[in-house]
Design a protein around this motif. Structure first.
Motif, PDB file in Angstrom:
ATOM      1  N   PHE A  39     -14.295  88.555 -15.388  1.00  0.00           N
ATOM      2  CA  PHE A  39     -13.023  88.069 -14.833  1.00  0.00           C
ATOM      3  C   PHE A  39     -11.939  88.105 -15.897  1.00  0.00           C
ATOM      4  CE2 PHE A  39      -9.948  84.841 -13.615  1.00  0.00           C
ATOM      5  CZ  PHE A  39      -9.703  85.153 -12.276  1.00  0.00           C
ATOM      6  N   SER A  40     -12.312  87.752 -17.146  1.00  0.00           N
ATOM      7  CA  SER A  40     -11.328  87.755 -18.237  1.00  0.00           C
ATOM      8  C   SER A  40     -10.841  89.168 -18.538  1.00  0.00           C
ATOM      9  CB  SER A  40     -11.944  87.132 -19.492  1.00  0.00           C
ATOM     10  OG  SER A  40     -12.977  87.977 -20.008  1.00  0.00           O
ATOM     11  N   LEU A  41     -11.668  90.167 -18.184  1.00  0.00           N
ATOM     12  CA  LEU A  41     -11.265  91.564 -18.398  1.00  0.00           C
ATOM     13  C   LEU A  41     -10.444  92.107 -17.228  1.00  0.00           C
ATOM     14  CD1 LEU A  41     -14.602  93.065 -19.808  1.00  0.00           C
ATOM     15  CD2 LEU A  41     -12.567  92.391 -21.109  1.00  0.00           C
ATOM     16  N   GLY A  42     -10.367  91.304 -16.162  1.00  0.00           N
ATOM     17  CA  GLY A  42      -9.641  91.758 -14.986  1.00  0.00           C
ATOM     18  C   GLY A  42     -10.529  92.429 -13.978  1.00  0.00           C
ATOM     19  N   CYS A  43     -11.833  92.224 -14.114  1.00  0.00           N
ATOM     20  CA  CYS A  43     -12.798  92.853 -13.207  1.00  0.00           C
ATOM     21  C   CYS A  43     -13.240  91.811 -12.196  1.00  0.00           C
ATOM     22  CB  CYS A  43     -13.979  93.379 -14.015  1.00  0.00           C
ATOM     23  SG  CYS A  43     -15.147  94.332 -13.019  1.00  0.00           S
ATOM     24  N   TYR A  44     -12.566  91.795 -11.021  1.00  0.00           N
ATOM     25  CA  TYR A  44     -12.896  90.830  -9.983  1.00  0.00           C
ATOM     26  C   TYR A  44     -12.598  91.448  -8.631  1.00  0.00           C
ATOM     27  CZ  TYR A  44      -7.944  90.069 -10.953  1.00  0.00           C
ATOM     28  OH  TYR A  44      -6.620  90.247 -11.195  1.00  0.00           O
ATOM     29  N   TYR A  97     -11.175 103.204  -7.069  1.00  0.00           N
ATOM     30  CA  TYR A  97     -11.935 102.374  -6.137  1.00  0.00           C
ATOM     31  C   TYR A  97     -11.375 100.949  -6.159  1.00  0.00           C
ATOM     32  CZ  TYR A  97     -15.496 106.067  -6.172  1.00  0.00           C
ATOM     33  OH  TYR A  97     -16.155 107.259  -6.063  1.00  0.00           O
ATOM     34  N   ILE A  98     -11.706 100.174  -5.135  1.00  0.00           N
ATOM     35  CA  ILE A  98     -11.363  98.746  -5.078  1.00  0.00           C
ATOM     36  C   ILE A  98     -12.657  97.947  -5.162  1.00  0.00           C
ATOM     37  CG2 ILE A  98     -10.305  96.885  -3.729  1.00  0.00           C
ATOM     38  CD1 ILE A  98      -8.321  98.932  -4.721  1.00  0.00           C
ATOM     39  N   ILE A  99     -12.707  96.982  -6.093  1.00  0.00           N
ATOM     40  CA  ILE A  99     -13.904  96.164  -6.262  1.00  0.00           C
ATOM     41  C   ILE A  99     -14.074  95.269  -5.040  1.00  0.00           C
ATOM     42  CG2 ILE A  99     -15.051  94.405  -7.660  1.00  0.00           C
ATOM     43  CD1 ILE A  99     -13.458  95.422 -10.052  1.00  0.00           C
ATOM     44  N   LYS A 100     -15.242  95.368  -4.380  1.00  0.00           N
ATOM     45  CA  LYS A 100     -15.529  94.515  -3.218  1.00  0.00           C
ATOM     46  C   LYS A 100     -16.061  93.161  -3.653  1.00  0.00           C
ATOM     47  CE  LYS A 100     -16.391  98.143   0.186  1.00  0.00           C
ATOM     48  NZ  LYS A 100     -17.379  98.704   1.162  1.00  0.00           N
ATOM     49  N   GLU A 101     -16.989  93.166  -4.606  1.00  0.00           N
ATOM     50  CA  GLU A 101     -17.551  91.906  -5.082  1.00  0.00           C
ATOM     51  C   GLU A 101     -18.225  92.131  -6.424  1.00  0.00           C
ATOM     52  OE1 GLU A 101     -20.854  90.346  -2.917  1.00  0.00           O
ATOM     53  OE2 GLU A 101     -21.548  92.327  -2.283  1.00  0.00           O
ATOM     54  N   ILE A 102     -18.422  91.025  -7.150  1.00  0.00           N
ATOM     55  CA  ILE A 102     -19.138  91.061  -8.424  1.00  0.00           C
ATOM     56  C   ILE A 102     -20.486  90.381  -8.184  1.00  0.00           C
ATOM     57  CG2 ILE A 102     -19.139  90.396 -10.841  1.00  0.00           C
ATOM     58  CD1 ILE A 102     -16.956  92.362 -10.143  1.00  0.00           C
ATOM     59  N   GLY A 113     -11.251  92.815  -5.306  1.00  0.00           N
ATOM     60  CA  GLY A 113      -9.919  93.206  -4.897  1.00  0.00           C
ATOM     61  C   GLY A 113      -9.145  93.977  -5.943  1.00  0.00           C
ATOM     62  N   GLU A 114      -9.661  94.017  -7.176  1.00  0.00           N
ATOM     63  CA  GLU A 114      -8.973  94.706  -8.264  1.00  0.00           C
ATOM     64  C   GLU A 114      -9.280  96.210  -8.217  1.00  0.00           C
ATOM     65  OE1 GLU A 114      -6.540  95.092 -11.608  1.00  0.00           O
ATOM     66  OE2 GLU A 114      -6.842  93.420 -10.219  1.00  0.00           O
ATOM     67  N   PRO A 115      -8.292  97.086  -8.366  1.00  0.00           N
ATOM     68  CA  PRO A 115      -8.547  98.537  -8.406  1.00  0.00           C
ATOM     69  C   PRO A 115      -9.136  98.955  -9.751  1.00  0.00           C
ATOM     70  CG  PRO A 115      -6.209  98.102  -8.717  1.00  0.00           C
ATOM     71  CD  PRO A 115      -6.845  96.767  -8.412  1.00  0.00           C
ATOM     72  N   ILE A 116     -10.054  99.904  -9.720  1.00  0.00           N
ATOM     73  CA  ILE A 116     -10.651 100.454 -10.947  1.00  0.00           C
ATOM     74  C   ILE A 116     -10.667 101.976 -10.846  1.00  0.00           C
ATOM     75  CG2 ILE A 116     -12.121  98.433 -11.371  1.00  0.00           C
ATOM     76  CD1 ILE A 116     -14.465 100.097 -10.230  1.00  0.00           C
ATOM     77  N   THR A 117     -10.775 102.622 -11.988  1.00  0.00           N
ATOM     78  CA  THR A 117     -10.841 104.095 -12.033  1.00  0.00           C
ATOM     79  C   THR A 117     -12.126 104.505 -12.745  1.00  0.00           C
ATOM     80  OG1 THR A 117      -8.441 104.267 -12.130  1.00  0.00           O
ATOM     81  CG2 THR A 117      -9.713 106.218 -12.781  1.00  0.00           C
ATOM     82  N   VAL A 118     -12.891 105.411 -12.125  1.00  0.00           N
ATOM     83  CA  VAL A 118     -14.129 105.904 -12.743  1.00  0.00           C
ATOM     84  C   VAL A 118     -13.767 106.909 -13.817  1.00  0.00           C
ATOM     85  CG1 VAL A 118     -16.283 107.149 -12.372  1.00  0.00           C
ATOM     86  CG2 VAL A 118     -15.468 105.522 -10.648  1.00  0.00           C
ATOM     87  N   ILE A 119     -14.241 106.653 -15.032  1.00  0.00           N
ATOM     88  CA  ILE A 119     -13.967 107.569 -16.154  1.00  0.00           C
ATOM     89  C   ILE A 119     -15.029 108.651 -16.242  1.00  0.00           C
ATOM     90  CG2 ILE A 119     -13.648 107.756 -18.645  1.00  0.00           C
ATOM     91  CD1 ILE A 119     -11.460 106.240 -17.145  1.00  0.00           C
ATOM     92  N   SER A 120     -16.286 108.255 -16.143  1.00  0.00           N
ATOM     93  CA  SER A 120     -17.383 109.236 -16.207  1.00  0.00           C
ATOM     94  C   SER A 120     -18.620 108.646 -15.539  1.00  0.00           C
ATOM     95  CB  SER A 120     -17.698 109.615 -17.656  1.00  0.00           C
ATOM     96  OG  SER A 120     -18.175 108.497 -18.379  1.00  0.00           O
ATOM     97  N   ARG A 121     -19.541 109.547 -15.126  1.00  0.00           N
ATOM     98  CA  ARG A 121     -20.803 109.142 -14.511  1.00  0.00           C
ATOM     99  C   ARG A 121     -21.955 109.714 -15.309  1.00  0.00           C
ATOM    100  NH1 ARG A 121     -20.894 107.235  -9.230  1.00  0.00           N
ATOM    101  NH2 ARG A 121     -18.851 107.134  -8.192  1.00  0.00           N
ATOM    102  N   ARG A 122     -22.980 108.901 -15.493  1.00  0.00           N
ATOM    103  CA  ARG A 122     -24.199 109.339 -16.181  1.00  0.00           C
ATOM    104  C   ARG A 122     -25.396 108.761 -15.450  1.00  0.00           C
ATOM    105  NH1 ARG A 122     -22.888 108.722 -22.678  1.00  0.00           N
ATOM    106  NH2 ARG A 122     -21.116 110.198 -22.729  1.00  0.00           N
ATOM    107  N   ARG A 123     -26.065 109.652 -14.716  1.00  0.00           N
ATOM    108  CA  ARG A 123     -27.229 109.242 -13.925  1.00  0.00           C
ATOM    109  C   ARG A 123     -26.880 108.042 -13.049  1.00  0.00           C
ATOM    110  NH1 ARG A 123     -32.591 110.218 -17.743  1.00  0.00           N
ATOM    111  NH2 ARG A 123     -32.091 112.388 -18.287  1.00  0.00           N
ATOM    112  N   LYS A 124     -27.470 106.862 -13.296  1.00  0.00           N
ATOM    113  CA  LYS A 124     -27.263 105.703 -12.432  1.00  0.00           C
ATOM    114  C   LYS A 124     -26.192 104.749 -12.976  1.00  0.00           C
ATOM    115  CE  LYS A 124     -31.969 105.798 -10.552  1.00  0.00           C
ATOM    116  NZ  LYS A 124     -33.212 105.010 -10.345  1.00  0.00           N
ATOM    117  N   THR A 125     -25.488 105.148 -13.992  1.00  0.00           N
ATOM    118  CA  THR A 125     -24.434 104.294 -14.571  1.00  0.00           C
ATOM    119  C   THR A 125     -23.112 105.046 -14.572  1.00  0.00           C
ATOM    120  OG1 THR A 125     -24.871 105.037 -16.820  1.00  0.00           O
ATOM    121  CG2 THR A 125     -26.134 103.143 -16.044  1.00  0.00           C
ATOM    122  N   CYS A 126     -22.048 104.311 -14.795  1.00  0.00           N
ATOM    123  CA  CYS A 126     -20.751 104.977 -14.902  1.00  0.00           C
ATOM    124  C   CYS A 126     -19.855 104.139 -15.812  1.00  0.00           C
ATOM    125  CB  CYS A 126     -20.119 105.149 -13.528  1.00  0.00           C
ATOM    126  SG  CYS A 126     -19.829 103.600 -12.628  1.00  0.00           S
TER     127      CYS A 126
END
Length: 244
Positions: free
Chosen positions: A218-223, A201-206, A225-238
């Motif tokens: 942001f320090s982790l690279g989570c901002y 997925y591509i992060i739209k906004e934080i 436009g940054e691409p992310i990969t879903v590792i696992s899903r659990r109910r309403k969290t992932c």
């Protein structure tokens, strides 16, 4: 992927609310199904016993009424025999003294017939009275058994009502079908989650409303436009992966 499309396009067999309910009770559903099945089978046995006892009670009641009629009939027959005996005595006396006839044989026959008739009536009466006592005792025993079985019926009905309310079903069969649907739905959701875990997925906004948390992400690279990969899903969290 095909698994994702298949899951989204499939007609859900179980609403989310029902799925969550079964998920919460997953550990004890099997035990609950066994308890429900056992209680329902026991309920049928109790109903069968009640029907059997009711039939026996009706048969005994019918016999009781029949014996009462016999007892009343024997009393009436005894009165009739006595009256007939007295009438015959009067007739024999009239023949003996009025017409100077020899009525000794008539007296002997009358006494013999009267004795036999009254003896038969007496025996029949006593037998009916004795049987009536046995029948009344039998009815009393059946009533006590019915009361005992009815107590078991009430207790078992209360258990069934509790189990039906707990599992939100109306029968063990319904719980079994719901459990099967839950397992199928769970498998489908697991397959979908596995497929989603590999999707990028591509992060739209934080949106955190917390500047410190925004800075940390942001320090982790989570901002944005940054691409992310879903590792696992659990109910309403992932769980996601950002920049490895």
């Amino acid at each position: 992927g095909q698994k994702q499309a298949g899951y989204l396009e499939r007609k859900k067999k179980m609403p989310d609310e029902q799925y969550r309910q079964m998920e919460r009770m997953e550990e004890d559903v099997q035990e609950g199904f066994e308890k429900l099945t056992e209680a329902e089978n026991y309920q049928e046995l109790i109903k069968r016993d009640l029907r059997k006892l009711d039939g026996e009670r009706q048969a005994y009641t019918y016999r009781k009424n029949d014996l009462k009629r016999v007892i009343e009939d024997t009393k009436s027959m005894a009165v009739i025999c006595v009256v007939a005996f007295l009438v015959c005595i009067v007739l024999l006396l009239g023949l003996q003294f009025g017409f100077k006839m020899d009525t000794k044989m008539g007296y002997l026959v009358l006494v013999a017939v009267g004795a036999i008739a009254l003896t038969l009536i007496f025996v029949k009466h006593n037998d009916s009275v004795s049987e009536l006592k046995r029948v009344e005792n039998g009815i009393g025993q059946i009533i006590r058994l019915q009361n005992t079985v009815k107590i078991r019926y009430v207790n078992n009905t209360n258990l069934l009502d509790y189990l039906y309310l707990k599992y939100q079903v109306s029968s063990a069969d319904e719980l079994g079908k719901t459990w099967k649907q839950y397992q199928e739905e769970k498998e489908a959701r697991n397959q979908y989650a596995e497929a989603e875990a590999k999707k990028e997925y591509i992060i739209k906004e934080i949106a955190t409303d917390d500047e410190e948390l925004d800075a940390f992400l942001f320090s982790l690279g989570c901002y944005s436009g940054e691409p992310i990969t879903v590792i696992s899903r659990r109910r309403k969290t992932c769980v996601i992966a950002v920049k490895d």
